[in-house]
Write a protein that holds these residues in place. Sequence first.
Motif, PDB file in Angstrom:
ATOM      1  N   ASP A  20       2.523  -5.412  -9.168  1.00  0.00           N
ATOM      2  CA  ASP A  20       1.594  -4.605  -8.760  1.00  0.00           C
ATOM      3  C   ASP A  20       2.445  -3.243  -8.067  1.00  0.00           C
ATOM      4  OD1 ASP A  20      -0.674  -5.828  -9.536  1.00  0.00           O
ATOM      5  OD2 ASP A  20      -1.008  -6.404  -7.531  1.00  0.00           O
ATOM      6  N   ALA A  21       3.551  -3.715  -7.396  1.00  0.00           N
ATOM      7  CA  ALA A  21       4.378  -2.744  -6.413  1.00  0.00           C
ATOM      8  C   ALA A  21       4.979  -1.718  -7.717  1.00  0.00           C
ATOM      9  CB  ALA A  21       5.312  -3.300  -5.727  1.00  0.00           C
ATOM     10  N   LYS A  24       2.252   0.624  -8.902  1.00  0.00           N
ATOM     11  CA  LYS A  24       2.019   1.568  -8.223  1.00  0.00           C
ATOM     12  C   LYS A  24       3.131   2.599  -7.978  1.00  0.00           C
ATOM     13  CE  LYS A  24      -0.965  -1.117  -5.130  1.00  0.00           C
ATOM     14  NZ  LYS A  24      -1.308  -1.867  -3.880  1.00  0.00           N
ATOM     15  N   ALA A  25       4.341   2.325  -8.018  1.00  0.00           N
ATOM     16  CA  ALA A  25       5.471   3.192  -8.074  1.00  0.00           C
ATOM     17  C   ALA A  25       5.402   4.021  -9.440  1.00  0.00           C
ATOM     18  CB  ALA A  25       6.710   2.552  -7.665  1.00  0.00           C
ATOM     19  N   VAL A  27       3.064   4.819 -11.410  1.00  0.00           N
ATOM     20  CA  VAL A  27       1.753   5.704 -11.388  1.00  0.00           C
ATOM     21  C   VAL A  27       2.161   6.913 -10.235  1.00  0.00           C
ATOM     22  CG1 VAL A  27      -0.538   5.903 -10.682  1.00  0.00           C
ATOM     23  CG2 VAL A  27       0.084   4.059 -12.129  1.00  0.00           C
ATOM     24  N   HIS A  28       2.857   6.385  -9.143  1.00  0.00           N
ATOM     25  CA  HIS A  28       2.780   7.659  -8.368  1.00  0.00           C
ATOM     26  C   HIS A  28       4.048   8.639  -8.580  1.00  0.00           C
ATOM     27  CE1 HIS A  28       3.684   9.454  -4.291  1.00  0.00           C
ATOM     28  NE2 HIS A  28       4.734   9.153  -4.489  1.00  0.00           N
TER      29      HIS A  28
END
Length: 65
Positions: A20-21, A24-25, A27-28
């Motif tokens: 998940d981390a 998220k990175a 996508v960011h």
Amino acid sequence: MHFRDNFGDVAQLLFVESDDALLKAMVHFWDPIYRCFTFNEVDMVPTIEQYSALLHYDFRDLLKI
């Protein structure tokens, strides 16, 4: 069989454990206009080998992803 011949065994990607981390990175920092990752003003495009390492998936036939 026709789909598998054209695209390989992409259904195995459904069973890949995701981080998940990491997602998220990704996508960011993803820039949809340039279709690459942008860190400050540096563009970065991952290679197939890097995707393989991130997803923990062995892309045996590099032409079929």
